[in-house]
Write a protein that holds these residues in place. Structure first.
Motif, PDB file in Angstrom:
ATOM      1  N   MET A 272       0.842  -1.173   0.000  1.00  0.00           N
ATOM      2  CA  MET A 272       0.000   0.000   0.000  1.00  0.00           C
ATOM      3  C   MET A 272       0.889   1.238   0.000  1.00  0.00           C
ATOM      4  O   MET A 272       1.842   1.323   0.753  1.00  0.00           O
ATOM      5  N   ALA A 273       0.540   2.209  -0.821  1.00  0.00           N
ATOM      6  CA  ALA A 273       1.311   3.448  -0.899  1.00  0.00           C
ATOM      7  C   ALA A 273       1.102   4.270   0.368  1.00  0.00           C
ATOM      8  O   ALA A 273       0.026   4.282   0.944  1.00  0.00           O
ATOM      9  N   SER A 274       2.140   4.960   0.763  1.00  0.00           N
ATOM     10  CA  SER A 274       2.069   5.806   1.949  1.00  0.00           C
ATOM     11  C   SER A 274       1.224   7.039   1.649  1.00  0.00           C
ATOM     12  O   SER A 274       1.378   7.668   0.606  1.00  0.00           O
ATOM     13  N   GLN A 275       0.311   7.355   2.550  1.00  0.00           N
ATOM     14  CA  GLN A 275      -0.544   8.523   2.381  1.00  0.00           C
ATOM     15  C   GLN A 275      -0.065   9.625   3.309  1.00  0.00           C
ATOM     16  O   GLN A 275       0.352   9.362   4.429  1.00  0.00           O
ATOM     17  N   SER A 276      -0.129  10.872   2.838  1.00  0.00           N
ATOM     18  CA  SER A 276       0.212  11.963   3.741  1.00  0.00           C
ATOM     19  C   SER A 276      -0.923  12.108   4.748  1.00  0.00           C
ATOM     20  O   SER A 276      -2.072  11.794   4.467  1.00  0.00           O
ATOM     21  N   ARG A 277      -0.582  12.541   5.924  1.00  0.00           N
ATOM     22  CA  ARG A 277      -1.578  12.642   6.990  1.00  0.00           C
ATOM     23  C   ARG A 277      -1.526  14.045   7.577  1.00  0.00           C
ATOM     24  O   ARG A 277      -0.491  14.693   7.571  1.00  0.00           O
ATOM     25  N   GLU A 278      -2.659  14.492   8.064  1.00  0.00           N
ATOM     26  CA  GLU A 278      -2.744  15.781   8.732  1.00  0.00           C
ATOM     27  C   GLU A 278      -3.422  15.586  10.075  1.00  0.00           C
ATOM     28  O   GLU A 278      -4.263  14.709  10.233  1.00  0.00           O
ATOM     29  N   LYS A 279      -3.085  16.420  11.001  1.00  0.00           N
ATOM     30  CA  LYS A 279      -3.662  16.347  12.335  1.00  0.00           C
ATOM     31  C   LYS A 279      -5.035  17.013  12.332  1.00  0.00           C
ATOM     32  O   LYS A 279      -5.236  18.053  11.703  1.00  0.00           O
ATOM     33  N   LEU A 280      -5.972  16.406  13.049  1.00  0.00           N
ATOM     34  CA  LEU A 280      -7.329  16.928  13.188  1.00  0.00           C
ATOM     35  C   LEU A 280      -7.700  16.872  14.661  1.00  0.00           C
ATOM     36  O   LEU A 280      -7.581  15.822  15.295  1.00  0.00           O
ATOM     37  N   ALA A 281      -8.135  17.976  15.194  1.00  0.00           N
ATOM     38  CA  ALA A 281      -8.595  18.005  16.587  1.00  0.00           C
ATOM     39  C   ALA A 281     -10.098  18.229  16.584  1.00  0.00           C
ATOM     40  O   ALA A 281     -10.618  19.040  15.829  1.00  0.00           O
ATOM     41  N   THR A 282     -10.797  17.482  17.411  1.00  0.00           N
ATOM     42  CA  THR A 282     -12.248  17.629  17.503  1.00  0.00           C
ATOM     43  C   THR A 282     -12.694  17.267  18.913  1.00  0.00           C
ATOM     44  O   THR A 282     -11.911  16.773  19.727  1.00  0.00           O
ATOM     45  N   VAL A 283     -13.939  17.496  19.191  1.00  0.00           N
ATOM     46  CA  VAL A 283     -14.517  17.177  20.496  1.00  0.00           C
ATOM     47  C   VAL A 283     -15.710  16.251  20.263  1.00  0.00           C
ATOM     48  O   VAL A 283     -16.511  16.489  19.369  1.00  0.00           O
ATOM     49  N   VAL A 284     -15.784  15.175  21.033  1.00  0.00           N
ATOM     50  CA  VAL A 284     -16.906  14.237  20.944  1.00  0.00           C
ATOM     51  C   VAL A 284     -17.482  14.030  22.337  1.00  0.00           C
ATOM     52  O   VAL A 284     -16.811  14.270  23.343  1.00  0.00           O
ATOM     53  N   ASP A 285     -18.730  13.556  22.382  1.00  0.00           N
ATOM     54  CA  ASP A 285     -19.328  13.337  23.697  1.00  0.00           C
ATOM     55  C   ASP A 285     -18.669  12.134  24.373  1.00  0.00           C
ATOM     56  O   ASP A 285     -18.119  11.241  23.719  1.00  0.00           O
ATOM     57  N   SER A 286     -18.701  12.139  25.683  1.00  0.00           N
ATOM     58  CA  SER A 286     -18.003  11.128  26.486  1.00  0.00           C
ATOM     59  C   SER A 286     -18.459   9.711  26.187  1.00  0.00           C
ATOM     60  O   SER A 286     -17.641   8.786  26.133  1.00  0.00           O
ATOM     61  N   GLU A 287     -19.760   9.521  25.981  1.00  0.00           N
ATOM     62  CA  GLU A 287     -20.279   8.175  25.711  1.00  0.00           C
ATOM     63  C   GLU A 287     -19.754   7.644  24.378  1.00  0.00           C
ATOM     64  O   GLU A 287     -19.388   6.472  24.281  1.00  0.00           O
ATOM     65  N   SER A 288     -19.717   8.486  23.369  1.00  0.00           N
ATOM     66  CA  SER A 288     -19.211   8.052  22.067  1.00  0.00           C
ATOM     67  C   SER A 288     -17.735   7.695  22.151  1.00  0.00           C
ATOM     68  O   SER A 288     -17.297   6.692  21.590  1.00  0.00           O
ATOM     69  N   LEU A 289     -16.970   8.497  22.852  1.00  0.00           N
ATOM     70  CA  LEU A 289     -15.542   8.231  22.988  1.00  0.00           C
ATOM     71  C   LEU A 289     -15.305   6.938  23.767  1.00  0.00           C
ATOM     72  O   LEU A 289     -14.458   6.125  23.393  1.00  0.00           O
ATOM     73  N   ALA A 290     -16.083   6.720  24.813  1.00  0.00           N
ATOM     74  CA  ALA A 290     -15.940   5.481  25.592  1.00  0.00           C
ATOM     75  C   ALA A 290     -16.288   4.273  24.730  1.00  0.00           C
ATOM     76  O   ALA A 290     -15.597   3.248  24.769  1.00  0.00           O
ATOM     77  N   ALA A 291     -17.339   4.392  23.927  1.00  0.00           N
ATOM     78  CA  ALA A 291     -17.730   3.291  23.042  1.00  0.00           C
ATOM     79  C   ALA A 291     -16.655   3.042  21.992  1.00  0.00           C
ATOM     80  O   ALA A 291     -16.350   1.891  21.655  1.00  0.00           O
ATOM     81  N   LEU A 292     -16.050   4.104  21.471  1.00  0.00           N
ATOM     82  CA  LEU A 292     -14.989   3.975  20.486  1.00  0.00           C
ATOM     83  C   LEU A 292     -13.766   3.285  21.093  1.00  0.00           C
ATOM     84  O   LEU A 292     -13.178   2.388  20.486  1.00  0.00           O
ATOM     85  N   ARG A 293     -13.409   3.691  22.290  1.00  0.00           N
ATOM     86  CA  ARG A 293     -12.265   3.065  22.978  1.00  0.00           C
ATOM     87  C   ARG A 293     -12.526   1.583  23.228  1.00  0.00           C
ATOM     88  O   ARG A 293     -11.645   0.740  23.038  1.00  0.00           O
ATOM     89  N   ASP A 294     -13.755   1.272  23.652  1.00  0.00           N
ATOM     90  CA  ASP A 294     -14.125  -0.119  23.919  1.00  0.00           C
ATOM     91  C   ASP A 294     -14.071  -0.942  22.631  1.00  0.00           C
ATOM     92  O   ASP A 294     -13.544  -2.056  22.622  1.00  0.00           O
ATOM     93  N   LEU A 295     -14.593  -0.395  21.549  1.00  0.00           N
ATOM     94  CA  LEU A 295     -14.574  -1.088  20.267  1.00  0.00           C
ATOM     95  C   LEU A 295     -13.141  -1.338  19.795  1.00  0.00           C
ATOM     96  O   LEU A 295     -12.808  -2.447  19.353  1.00  0.00           O
ATOM     97  N   ALA A 296     -12.309  -0.332  19.914  1.00  0.00           N
ATOM     98  CA  ALA A 296     -10.899  -0.476  19.519  1.00  0.00           C
ATOM     99  C   ALA A 296     -10.225  -1.586  20.341  1.00  0.00           C
ATOM    100  O   ALA A 296      -9.497  -2.417  19.796  1.00  0.00           O
ATOM    101  N   LYS A 297     -10.494  -1.601  21.615  1.00  0.00           N
ATOM    102  CA  LYS A 297      -9.889  -2.608  22.495  1.00  0.00           C
ATOM    103  C   LYS A 297     -10.381  -4.007  22.128  1.00  0.00           C
ATOM    104  O   LYS A 297      -9.587  -4.939  22.001  1.00  0.00           O
ATOM    105  N   ARG A 298     -11.700  -4.147  21.922  1.00  0.00           N
ATOM    106  CA  ARG A 298     -12.259  -5.455  21.580  1.00  0.00           C
ATOM    107  C   ARG A 298     -11.737  -5.969  20.246  1.00  0.00           C
ATOM    108  O   ARG A 298     -11.544  -7.164  20.070  1.00  0.00           O
ATOM    109  N   GLU A 299     -11.530  -5.059  19.292  1.00  0.00           N
ATOM    110  CA  GLU A 299     -11.055  -5.467  17.969  1.00  0.00           C
ATOM    111  C   GLU A 299      -9.534  -5.506  17.873  1.00  0.00           C
ATOM    112  O   GLU A 299      -8.986  -5.917  16.852  1.00  0.00           O
ATOM    113  N   GLY A 300      -8.856  -5.051  18.925  1.00  0.00           N
ATOM    114  CA  GLY A 300      -7.399  -5.032  18.906  1.00  0.00           C
ATOM    115  C   GLY A 300      -6.849  -4.055  17.871  1.00  0.00           C
ATOM    116  O   GLY A 300      -5.839  -4.327  17.237  1.00  0.00           O
TER     117      GLY A 300
END
Length: 76
Positions: A1-29
């Protein structure tokens, strides 16, 4: 796969969504960044094509078959 350039993005999400995202990431490794990349790519692809959902179109066709004479009267 070719390397893609990346840029930083800062945003704010609600606590429940972030907790669910963290949990999903952990469960999927997977990293949170990988899930965010996947979600953004999916959203962009869906919006690019802007097709009605199959269920919506099925309901429309059913309604049209049943009420076509009424729709013609209302339009006229």
């Amino acid at each position: 796969m070719a390397s893609q350039s990346r840029e930083k993005l800062a945003t704010v999400v609600d606590s429940e969504s972030l907790a669910a995202l963290r949990d999903l990431a952990k469960r999927e490794g997977r990293e949170i960044q990988a899930l965010v990349d996947e979600a953004l790519a999916d959203l962009i692809e869906k919006r690019k094509h802007r097709k009605p959902r199959a269920g919506v179109m099925a309901a429309y066709r059913t309604s049209h078959r049943e009420f076509a004479p009424l729709y013609r009267k209302l339009a006229g």
